[in-house]
Every structure is written in C-alpha cells, then in structure tokens.
Motif scaffolding. Structure first.
Motif, PDB file in Angstrom:
ATOM      1  N   LEU A   1       3.839   3.692   6.129  1.00 35.86           N
ATOM      2  CA  LEU A   1       2.181   3.444   6.206  1.00 35.86           C
ATOM      3  C   LEU A   1       1.877   3.422   4.924  1.00 35.86           C
ATOM      4  CD1 LEU A   1      -0.764   3.712   7.284  1.00 35.86           C
ATOM      5  CD2 LEU A   1       0.461   6.678   7.899  1.00 35.86           C
ATOM      6  N   PHE A   2       2.179   5.114   4.276  1.00 36.85           N
ATOM      7  CA  PHE A   2       1.829   5.148   2.510  1.00 36.85           C
ATOM      8  C   PHE A   2       1.998   3.547   1.478  1.00 36.85           C
ATOM      9  CE2 PHE A   2       3.700   8.225   4.960  1.00 36.85           C
ATOM     10  CZ  PHE A   2       2.174   9.417   5.441  1.00 36.85           C
ATOM     11  N   VAL A   3       3.253   2.925   1.565  1.00 34.13           N
ATOM     12  CA  VAL A   3       3.905   1.729   0.792  1.00 34.13           C
ATOM     13  C   VAL A   3       2.691   0.795   1.275  1.00 34.13           C
ATOM     14  CG1 VAL A   3       4.997   0.175   1.386  1.00 34.13           C
ATOM     15  CG2 VAL A   3       6.233   2.175   0.960  1.00 34.13           C
ATOM     16  N   GLU A   4       2.496   0.196   2.150  1.00 33.67           N
ATOM     17  CA  GLU A   4       1.097  -0.930   2.256  1.00 33.67           C
ATOM     18  C   GLU A   4      -0.507   0.235   2.069  1.00 33.67           C
ATOM     19  OE1 GLU A   4       1.416  -1.721   6.921  1.00 33.67           O
ATOM     20  OE2 GLU A   4       3.209  -2.408   6.845  1.00 33.67           O
ATOM     21  N   ASN A   5      -0.478   2.078   2.131  1.00 35.88           N
ATOM     22  CA  ASN A   5      -1.896   2.030   1.925  1.00 35.88           C
ATOM     23  C   ASN A   5      -1.706   2.190   0.147  1.00 35.88           C
ATOM     24  OD1 ASN A   5      -2.247   2.267   4.029  1.00 35.88           O
ATOM     25  ND2 ASN A   5      -2.288   4.543   3.382  1.00 35.88           N
ATOM     26  N   ARG A   6      -0.510   1.572  -0.358  1.00 32.02           N
ATOM     27  CA  ARG A   6      -0.721   1.809  -1.807  1.00 32.02           C
ATOM     28  C   ARG A   6      -0.819   0.411  -2.369  1.00 32.02           C
ATOM     29  NH1 ARG A   6       3.253   5.186  -1.782  1.00 32.02           N
ATOM     30  NH2 ARG A   6       5.151   4.310  -1.798  1.00 32.02           N
ATOM     31  N   ILE A   7      -0.326  -1.031  -0.945  1.00 35.32           N
ATOM     32  CA  ILE A   7      -0.457  -1.856  -1.956  1.00 35.32           C
ATOM     33  C   ILE A   7      -1.795  -2.292  -1.070  1.00 35.32           C
ATOM     34  CG2 ILE A   7      -0.067  -4.854  -0.297  1.00 35.32           C
ATOM     35  CD1 ILE A   7       2.837  -3.248   0.198  1.00 35.32           C
ATOM     36  N   LYS A   8      -2.946  -2.423  -0.680  1.00 34.57           N
ATOM     37  CA  LYS A   8      -4.154  -2.295  -1.060  1.00 34.57           C
ATOM     38  C   LYS A   8      -4.917  -1.562  -0.994  1.00 34.57           C
ATOM     39  CE  LYS A   8      -3.949  -0.378   4.050  1.00 34.57           C
ATOM     40  NZ  LYS A   8      -4.062   0.085   5.383  1.00 34.57           N
ATOM     41  N   PHE A   9      -4.375  -0.382  -2.225  1.00 36.80           N
ATOM     42  CA  PHE A   9      -4.962   0.244  -3.032  1.00 36.80           C
ATOM     43  C   PHE A   9      -5.156  -0.663  -4.355  1.00 36.80           C
ATOM     44  CE2 PHE A   9      -5.163   3.137  -6.809  1.00 36.80           C
ATOM     45  CZ  PHE A   9      -6.855   3.509  -6.596  1.00 36.80           C
ATOM     46  N   ARG A  10      -3.264  -1.386  -4.530  1.00 35.61           N
ATOM     47  CA  ARG A  10      -3.772  -1.919  -5.688  1.00 35.61           C
ATOM     48  C   ARG A  10      -4.393  -2.903  -5.808  1.00 35.61           C
ATOM     49  NH1 ARG A  10       1.924  -0.022  -4.916  1.00 35.61           N
ATOM     50  NH2 ARG A  10       1.904  -2.670  -4.486  1.00 35.61           N
ATOM     51  N   LYS A  11      -4.792  -3.717  -4.815  1.00 31.83           N
ATOM     52  CA  LYS A  11      -5.464  -5.385  -5.001  1.00 31.83           C
ATOM     53  C   LYS A  11      -6.591  -4.683  -5.326  1.00 31.83           C
ATOM     54  CE  LYS A  11      -2.807  -7.768  -1.215  1.00 31.83           C
ATOM     55  NZ  LYS A  11      -1.949  -7.889  -0.047  1.00 31.83           N
ATOM     56  N   LEU A  12      -7.677  -3.961  -5.002  1.00 35.18           N
ATOM     57  CA  LEU A  12      -9.015  -3.114  -5.319  1.00 35.18           C
ATOM     58  C   LEU A  12      -9.132  -3.528  -6.709  1.00 35.18           C
ATOM     59  CD1 LEU A  12      -9.867  -1.315  -1.864  1.00 35.18           C
ATOM     60  CD2 LEU A  12     -10.025  -3.997  -2.542  1.00 35.18           C
ATOM     61  N   LEU A  13      -8.297  -2.825  -7.398  1.00 32.15           N
ATOM     62  CA  LEU A  13      -8.427  -2.288  -9.189  1.00 32.15           C
ATOM     63  C   LEU A  13      -8.537  -3.787 -10.390  1.00 32.15           C
ATOM     64  CD1 LEU A  13      -4.640  -0.402  -9.909  1.00 32.15           C
ATOM     65  CD2 LEU A  13      -7.412   0.802  -8.874  1.00 32.15           C
ATOM     66  N   LYS A  14      -9.987  -3.210 -10.927  1.00 32.16           N
ATOM     67  CA  LYS A  14      -9.640  -4.375 -11.899  1.00 32.16           C
ATOM     68  C   LYS A  14      -8.259  -4.078 -12.866  1.00 32.16           C
ATOM     69  CE  LYS A  14     -14.246  -3.540 -13.154  1.00 32.16           C
ATOM     70  NZ  LYS A  14     -15.234  -2.039 -13.898  1.00 32.16           N
ATOM     71  N   ASN A  15      -7.985  -5.903 -13.161  1.00 35.79           N
ATOM     72  CA  ASN A  15      -7.174  -5.920 -14.008  1.00 35.79           C
ATOM     73  C   ASN A  15      -6.629  -4.853 -14.493  1.00 35.79           C
ATOM     74  OD1 ASN A  15      -6.651  -8.324 -12.705  1.00 35.79           O
ATOM     75  ND2 ASN A  15      -7.933  -9.857 -14.124  1.00 35.79           N
ATOM     76  N   ASN A  16      -5.056  -4.640 -15.455  1.00 35.00           N
ATOM     77  CA  ASN A  16      -5.003  -3.695 -16.459  1.00 35.00           C
ATOM     78  C   ASN A  16      -5.723  -2.387 -16.045  1.00 35.00           C
ATOM     79  OD1 ASN A  16      -3.031  -2.627 -18.267  1.00 35.00           O
ATOM     80  ND2 ASN A  16      -4.371  -3.312 -19.739  1.00 35.00           N
ATOM     81  N   SER A  17      -5.523  -2.070 -14.733  1.00 32.19           N
ATOM     82  CA  SER A  17      -6.118  -0.357 -14.446  1.00 32.19           C
ATOM     83  C   SER A  17      -4.895   0.622 -14.228  1.00 32.19           C
ATOM     84  CB  SER A  17      -7.450  -0.887 -13.579  1.00 32.19           C
ATOM     85  OG  SER A  17      -8.030  -1.304 -14.313  1.00 32.19           O
ATOM     86  N   LEU A  18      -5.545   1.737 -14.967  1.00 29.03           N
ATOM     87  CA  LEU A  18      -4.378   3.040 -14.171  1.00 29.03           C
ATOM     88  C   LEU A  18      -5.205   4.363 -13.553  1.00 29.03           C
ATOM     89  CD1 LEU A  18      -2.266   5.136 -16.933  1.00 29.03           C
ATOM     90  CD2 LEU A  18      -3.986   5.893 -15.137  1.00 29.03           C
ATOM     91  N   ALA A  19      -4.724   4.134 -12.455  1.00 28.22           N
ATOM     92  CA  ALA A  19      -4.969   5.163 -11.082  1.00 28.22           C
ATOM     93  C   ALA A  19      -4.374   6.462 -11.785  1.00 28.22           C
ATOM     94  CB  ALA A  19      -5.455   4.997  -9.931  1.00 28.22           C
ATOM     95  N   ILE A  20      -5.586   7.384 -11.685  1.00 21.49           N
ATOM     96  CA  ILE A  20      -4.560   9.095 -11.227  1.00 21.49           C
ATOM     97  C   ILE A  20      -5.080   9.779 -10.298  1.00 21.49           C
ATOM     98  CG2 ILE A  20      -3.850  11.009 -12.345  1.00 21.49           C
ATOM     99  CD1 ILE A  20      -4.323   9.693 -15.102  1.00 21.49           C
ATOM    100  N   PHE A  21      -4.140  10.148  -9.146  1.00 27.20           N
ATOM    101  CA  PHE A  21      -4.794  11.345  -8.421  1.00 27.20           C
ATOM    102  C   PHE A  21      -4.098  12.076  -8.091  1.00 27.20           C
ATOM    103  CE2 PHE A  21      -5.352   6.172  -6.516  1.00 27.20           C
ATOM    104  CZ  PHE A  21      -6.713   6.914  -6.003  1.00 27.20           C
TER     105      PHE A  21
END
Length: 431
Positions: free
Chosen positions: A10-30
């Motif tokens: 579940l969480f692996v797939e959620n991260r895959i979906k999230f990464r597809k929405l990021l702009k190129n060369n982006s870093l996200a922190i939660f």
C-alpha cells in the motif's frame, strides 16, 4: 499499535503515485506530528501525521520521510529517519521500530536514525531545484499553533533560501481523494467494528442508563477488536441534547420515552468510520418519533442515489435540500406557502437541518479532498441527513459511509441495523 500489520505494498504504491506528481529534480520532506504535553510529565496520546502515514506506514513519533526521485546518489532517493531506540526507551516506552522493522513496514530500504538527518540532507539538497514541504491545508482547520511542519519550514527557508519551495498539500489532496482497494479494506474494518459496537449498544440500552455508560460499551467493543479507539469524540445525546450538534458531555441519564442520538466511529490502523444512529431509550419509537425517523431515513435513501461519480457537490446539495424540504412539509414543520416565499440564499429547511449532508472520509474523519470538484470513483463519503426539532424535545440523525464506484455506490455500513422495526426488534430481543 493494536491493529494488525499492514502489507507495505500500500505505502510503496502510494509513494510511486506521489513521485509522479513532483516537478523534475524535486525533493520532498514529510514530518511526523508533534508530541503534545498534557500536564505534569504526561503527553496526549500520539497521533501520526496522516500524510506521512499514507506514504510510509510508519506510526511513530519523531519520524521524517525524504523523497528525492532524481537524486544523483540512488541511495538517497527514499530515506526514512527514525528516533533511535535504546535500552532506556525499551524499558520505559516499549516498542519502537528497529531499522529492519521499519523497512518491512514501509518498503523503504534506506532507514537512518534521526540524528543523521541534517548531514544527509545537506549532502544532497544542493543538487535539487525544488523542495516540497507539507502543512495542514484542510479547509476546516483553524489551529494557530506553530506545529512541527511550520517550524521546519522556517528552518529550511533560513538555511536554504535560494531553492524553489513548493506545497506538498495539493498533491496529497489529489492522491488521498480516491481510496485504493487496500485503503477501502481498512475503512471497511473500521466500519465493521463500529457495527458490532452499535449492536452491543442496542442490547444494552434501557431507561435510566447514563449516556457515559453507553460510551463505555462502545469503547469496550472498539478496543476488544484492536481498534486504536474513537475516530472522534463520541456523541451520546439523549432527549433535547440531540439538538446540540457537537454535544460531548455524555453525562445525562436516558429517560423513558426519549430518543438517543449517537454519533461515533472506530479508528483502525489510522483509518476511520463515521456512524450516526438514533434509537428509543425504551426500545419502542412513539408514533411521532417514528414518523420523523422514517422521514430522515427516506432522505438518506434518496441522497445515496445521487452520490455518483461526476455529480457536482453543488447540485448534490441543492437536490438534497429539496428532498429535506419535501419531508419537512410532510411532517408539518413547514408549509408550501412558506417555502414559496423563502429566500433562496437562506432556505427554510436549514432551521431543522443545519449541517452538511456529506464529507470525505479516510485517514481523517473529515478527509483531505477538494470540495469543489465533482464526486469521483474511489471517493468514500458520509451520508448523514438529520431533522432536529427542539420544540418537540428530540433530534434524529442517521449516517452511513458510502464508497463511490463507476457502477454505483456501495454502502460500507449496509449491514448496520437502520430500519426502525429492525432496531426495535434487536432492542426487545433478549440475548
């Protein structure tokens, strides 16, 4: 955690979906949520940040998730930072994730201790262009506390002022709006536990029982079935208390001839159920009580038919308002002439039905979603009509949780007793 382990897919797939929405060369922190002091040396029970849990499955304080898909060092494309446990923590606090346990729970292979966060971040952030940071953008939130996320944003802007900062919340709103099959199973589990608690209450309730005794029966069943606890403070409102929408005192005796409006739900694995039922204290509705009860039930049945993918929230609410108005006229609470003369901006039905008919449900009881976009497949929404009549000494609300699909909606609480006769039968049948 009381709940059973969740498969990390579940969480692996959620991260895959999230990464597809990021702009190129982006870093996200939660960031995880804060631990809040209660009094003396006690803290309030910890509640994980919903977005961090959605992306990692980690249910522990002082956790940071870093996602950098384009990181030139593949080791740091996904990193989970945890509070390092030790013998003292083990003795006094018990379970904390080891690195291996966190890998298994989240599917993230690079797990580091929290003390290494600053060094690792500084070693890779210079290569990124955009930094996505997260805050609570739920439109119903009114908190003014500078929480962990706000403090972290201030630190980042001070230390790395020339990066392009982005909001993670709109991406999370987009992702969390529609529930995956795995999420629906967890919500269904919360609904099933809630159903069992309600049936327990039906068999327990009698004249002179206290509202808090009913609350105790509910939490007993929740904990017995490994729920974390209440999804929100439960409402056990007998008699005129039912006309207080957020009644929470739960300290009155339930009197012969009165109704009890109950609004409660279980939280299981951070996913929530939300149920409302109204029952007679003595196990039998009066003629008038049943008349109003069946009117509310009729509104629910008609509203559920409207909850389809593609339906606009505005059109849905307008039509529900018309259905409520029709029932209020039938009950003698409004007249046709009054309705013809009403101001459209302030419809008369609002005197007897003051709140919204539906809200999104998931990791939050009022879940993160865009209230201005049409309903879509995968939404889980409440349906909660009510009629409140203070002058008659009672209020009635009914509420189920509904999954929308392309082939129609699915009531996740379809097996919870709701027909007046069914409730009476259970309440008058000895266990």
């Amino acid at each position: 955690m009381k709940y059973q382990d969740i498969e990390n897919r579940l969480f692996v797939e959620n991260r895959i979906k999230f990464r597809k929405l990021l702009k190129n060369n982006s870093l996200a922190i939660f960031q995880s949520n804060d631990e809040f002091p209660k009094s003396g040396d006690q803290d309030f029970p910890f509640k994980q940040n919903a977005d961090l849990f959605y992306l990692s499955g980690i249910d522990q304080e002082r956790t940071i998730l870093l996602i950098y898909p384009d990181c030139p060092n593949p080791l740091y494309q996904e990193v989970l930072f945890l509070r390092q446990t030790n013998e003292h923590i083990k003795v006094w606090e018990g379970h904390k994730y080891t690195k291996l346990m966190a890998q298994e729970a989240s599917g993230i292979q690079n797990v580091q201790w929290l003390e290494d966060f600053d060094g690792i971040l500084n070693s890779i952030i210079q290569y990124s262009e955009h930094i996505y940071l997260n805050i609570n953008e739920n439109v119903t939130s009114t908190y003014s506390i500078a929480d962990r996320n706000i403090r972290f944003i201030e630190q980042m802007r001070t230390k790395y002022p020339l990066h392009h900062y982005e909001r993670a919340a709109p991406l999370m709103r987009q992702l969390r709006d529609c529930k995956s099959p795995e999420e629906i199973k967890l919500i269904q589990k919360a609904c099933d536990i809630t159903k069992d608690a309600f049936i327990r209450v039906l068999r327990f309730t009698r004249p002179e029982v206290a509202e808090y005794e009913i609350e105790a029966e509910i939490i007993h069943e929740f904990i017995r079935q490994r729920a974390t606890g209440h999804a929100y403070p439960p409402i056990i409102a007998s008699g005129v208390n039912a006309n207080i929408l957020h009644y929470s005192s739960n300290n009155q005796a339930c009197k012969e001839g009165d109704l009890i409006l109950m609004d409660f739900g279980a939280e299981y694995a951070n996913y929530n159920a939300d149920l409302s039922r109204t029952i007679p204290v003595n196990g039998r509705f009066s003629t008038r009580q049943k008349e109003v009860y069946n009117a509310v039930l009729s509104i629910m049945k008609e509203a559920k038919k409207l909850m389809l993918p593609g339906t606009s929230v505005k059109d849905y609410n307008l039509r529900v308002g018309e259905i409520v108005t029709e029932q209020l006229i039938r009950l003698g609470l409004l007249t046709t002439d009054q309705v013809k003369q009403q101001t459209p901006a302030f419809p008369l039905y609002r005197k007897y039905f003051m709140h919204g008919i539906s809200h999104h449900l998931g990791l939050d009881v009022h879940d993160f979603a865009n209230r201005y976009t049409p309903f879509s497949e995968g939404n889980v929404l409440t349906c909660e009509p009510g009629i409140y009549i203070p002058e008659e000494g009672f209020g009635i609300r009914l509420e189920n949780d509904i999954l929308l699909t392309e082939n129609g909606n699915i009531d996740l609480m379809a097996t919870v007793p709701i027909e007046a006769e069914e409730i009476e039968e259970i309440m008058n049948t000895k266990a």
